[in-house]
Design a protein around this motif. Structure first.
Motif, PDB file in Angstrom:
ATOM      1  N   CYS A   1       0.802  -1.222   0.000  1.00 24.34           N
ATOM      2  CA  CYS A   1       0.000   0.000   0.000  1.00 24.34           C
ATOM      3  C   CYS A   1       0.835   1.273   0.000  1.00 24.34           C
ATOM      4  N   ALA A   2       2.112   1.172   0.275  1.00 24.38           N
ATOM      5  CA  ALA A   2       3.026   2.313   0.239  1.00 24.38           C
ATOM      6  C   ALA A   2       4.444   1.772   0.222  1.00 24.38           C
ATOM      7  N   ALA A   3       5.396   2.660  -0.068  1.00 23.37           N
ATOM      8  CA  ALA A   3       6.815   2.274  -0.086  1.00 23.37           C
ATOM      9  C   ALA A   3       7.050   1.081  -1.015  1.00 23.37           C
ATOM     10  N   PHE A   4       6.397   1.126  -2.184  1.00 25.01           N
ATOM     11  CA  PHE A   4       6.417  -0.061  -3.046  1.00 25.01           C
ATOM     12  C   PHE A   4       6.351   0.326  -4.520  1.00 25.01           C
ATOM     13  N   VAL A   5       7.244  -0.254  -5.310  1.00 27.72           N
ATOM     14  CA  VAL A   5       7.146  -0.273  -6.778  1.00 27.72           C
ATOM     15  C   VAL A   5       7.490  -1.692  -7.222  1.00 27.72           C
ATOM     16  N   GLU A   6       7.073  -2.049  -8.429  1.00 30.61           N
ATOM     17  CA  GLU A   6       7.328  -3.404  -8.912  1.00 30.61           C
ATOM     18  C   GLU A   6       8.701  -3.509  -9.580  1.00 30.61           C
ATOM     19  N   ILE A   7       9.139  -4.745  -9.794  1.00 34.14           N
ATOM     20  CA  ILE A   7      10.472  -4.969 -10.347  1.00 34.14           C
ATOM     21  C   ILE A   7      10.520  -4.880 -11.867  1.00 34.14           C
ATOM     22  N   MET A   8       9.391  -4.669 -12.525  1.00 33.76           N
ATOM     23  CA  MET A   8       9.406  -4.659 -13.996  1.00 33.76           C
ATOM     24  C   MET A   8      10.032  -3.383 -14.570  1.00 33.76           C
TER      25      MET A   8
ATOM     26  N   GLY B   1      14.439 -12.033  -8.911  1.00 29.78           N
ATOM     27  CA  GLY B   1      14.191 -10.794  -8.178  1.00 29.78           C
ATOM     28  C   GLY B   1      12.853 -10.715  -7.477  1.00 29.78           C
ATOM     29  N   TRP B   2      12.062 -11.777  -7.505  1.00 29.75           N
ATOM     30  CA  TRP B   2      10.780 -11.744  -6.805  1.00 29.75           C
ATOM     31  C   TRP B   2      11.020 -11.499  -5.316  1.00 29.75           C
ATOM     32  N   GLY B   3      10.246 -10.582  -4.754  1.00 31.82           N
ATOM     33  CA  GLY B   3      10.389 -10.255  -3.338  1.00 31.82           C
ATOM     34  C   GLY B   3      11.279  -9.055  -3.085  1.00 31.82           C
ATOM     35  N   LEU B   4      12.160  -8.736  -4.023  1.00 27.72           N
ATOM     36  CA  LEU B   4      13.007  -7.565  -3.845  1.00 27.72           C
ATOM     37  C   LEU B   4      12.171  -6.293  -3.736  1.00 27.72           C
ATOM     38  N   ASP B   5      11.104  -6.210  -4.553  1.00 28.71           N
ATOM     39  CA  ASP B   5      10.311  -4.982  -4.564  1.00 28.71           C
ATOM     40  C   ASP B   5       9.641  -4.713  -3.219  1.00 28.71           C
ATOM     41  N   PHE B   6       9.368  -5.756  -2.456  1.00 27.18           N
ATOM     42  CA  PHE B   6       8.790  -5.558  -1.125  1.00 27.18           C
ATOM     43  C   PHE B   6       9.851  -5.099  -0.123  1.00 27.18           C
TER      44      PHE B   6
END
Length: 392
Positions: free
Chosen positions: A274-281, A304-309
């Motif tokens: 909901c905040a502090a987040f962008v996706e890895i694409m 890289g899955w999970g890095l964006d969190f």
């Protein structure tokens, strides 16, 4: 005859005892003199020892920290260069010759080096590509001005074919088959290599950029103080939606930093997703943020899955310095190029399924490592990790 032998032994025994005492006394005396004559700071491994002890001394020398040895050289021989503030491994060099950082600027094979670069790009954009997506990449690259260095990571081994595009002749091409952008990033985007660039764009190959302009994007990133960002997403016909409401485009907005998710998806409003987040694409990192993120990328993980969190751990406060740019938006076309690079399994699983399973596995492994690392840190500080509601 027996009496003579006993008498002879009885006569010699005191003499041998006296000789042994004298030898011990003399040896101890000389040992004391030698010990007092040596500097107190000189390690025992520097003595001239017999071969057997010398062998042990060599082993000890090998296990001695190199920095301690170099510091000893500095103390004992001022003519030896030792500069602790130099980068690790460069302590023996005079500071004036140390080049701790590099760059990706292309140079000539002739002429004066200082005249090589008439212009230095300020930003870096990377795409991980296969030749089949050449038209899409050509359209994307043209959205980036000459202020950008263009770097293509080729996962299909085809590089020379790209020279049909004029911009490709000035781009940097790195080829390693069947790898992902996070594998490339860990090996070729070290913070000391990309240090000259203010922002680093790390983009996939399946992004529609009709409504995107890189220079305008950077203006908005600066205006809103974003250290980690991405363009807003519009769903394509093939994707039929977006994964997270945080990255969905908002009409009439320049930038947003918070979003509402479906019930159960977001327990804490200032934390991902909901905040502090962008996706890895299609992430964009400031120079300082990337220096932190690079160290968080695990060496053997490729998706890289999970890095964006976890990007939020590299900026503070994350809910103010991570955001999505609505005014410059892109379309995620959802081309399954990574799945096509997989191999069929003996279990009968298709290539794309095996790739997706590894994506999920890496995410779980990363979260486990991060949690254990944080527990270890807090334990070393005497803090009970279970009492922390939010992971800092």
């Amino acid at each position: 005859m027996g009496k003579v032998n006993r008498r002879s032994f009885a006569v010699r025994k005191p003499n041998e005892s006296m000789r042994l005492i004298v030898l011990l006394f003399v040896g101890g005396f000389f040992g004391l003199i030698i010990g007092l004559s040596l500097p107190t700071t000189r390690p025992i491994t520097k003595l001239n020892l017999p071969y057997g002890l010398l062998h042990l001394s060599c082993i000890q020398d090998k296990n001695t920290d190199s920095s301690s040895s170099s510091q000893d050289q500095l103390l004992n021989d001022p003519s030896k260069i030792w500069v602790p503030r130099n980068p690790r491994g460069a302590e023996r060099l005079p500071p004036g010759i140390v080049q701790a950082e590099s760059d990706l600027f292309l140079r000539r094979l002739w002429g004066i080096p200082s005249e090589d670069l008439t212009f230095k790009p300020k930003y870096l954009v990377t795409f991980t590509v296969g030749y089949e997506q050449k038209k899409n990449i050509d359209a994307a690259v043209k959205k980036f001005s000459e202020n950008f260095t263009v770097l293509l990571f080729h996962y299909d081994g085809r590089t020379t074919e790209w020279d049909e595009f004029e911009w490709s002749k000035k781009a940097i091409h790195i080829s390693a088959q069947k790898q992902t952008k996070w594998w490339y990033a860990k090996r070729f985007l070290h913070p000391d290599i990309v240090a000259p660039y203010e922002y680093i764009f790390m983009w996939d190959e399946d992004l529609g950029v009709e409504h995107f302009n890189a220079e305008e994007y950077i203006k908005l990133v600066r205006k809103h103080g974003l250290e980690i960002s991405q363009p807003a997403l519009e769903p394509s016909k093939s994707t039929k939606g977006v994964c997270w409401n945080m990255t969905k485009k908002r009409d009439g907005s320049e930038v947003h930093k918070e979003a509402e998710e479906k019930p159960g998806k977001c327990k804490y409003p200032l934390l991902p997703p909901c905040a502090a987040f962008v996706e890895i694409m299609a992430p964009v990192f400031s120079r300082n943020a990337w220096r932190c993120v690079w160290h968080m990328i695990q060496n053997e993980f490729v998706h890289g899955w999970g890095l964006d969190f976890s990007f939020r751990k590299c900026v503070e406060p994350a809910h103010k310095k991570i955001g999505v740019v609505d005014a410059q938006w892109i379309v995620h076309q959802g081309i399954p190029s990574l799945g096509n690079q997989g191999e069929a399994q003996t279990t009968g699983k298709p290539p794309w399924r095996a790739v997706k399973e590894r994506c999920g596995m890496e995410w779980r492994m990363f979260q486990g490592r991060l949690t254990n690392a944080e527990k270890g840190y807090y334990k070393s500080k005497g803090i009970d990790f279970t009492d922390l509601v939010l992971h800092n």
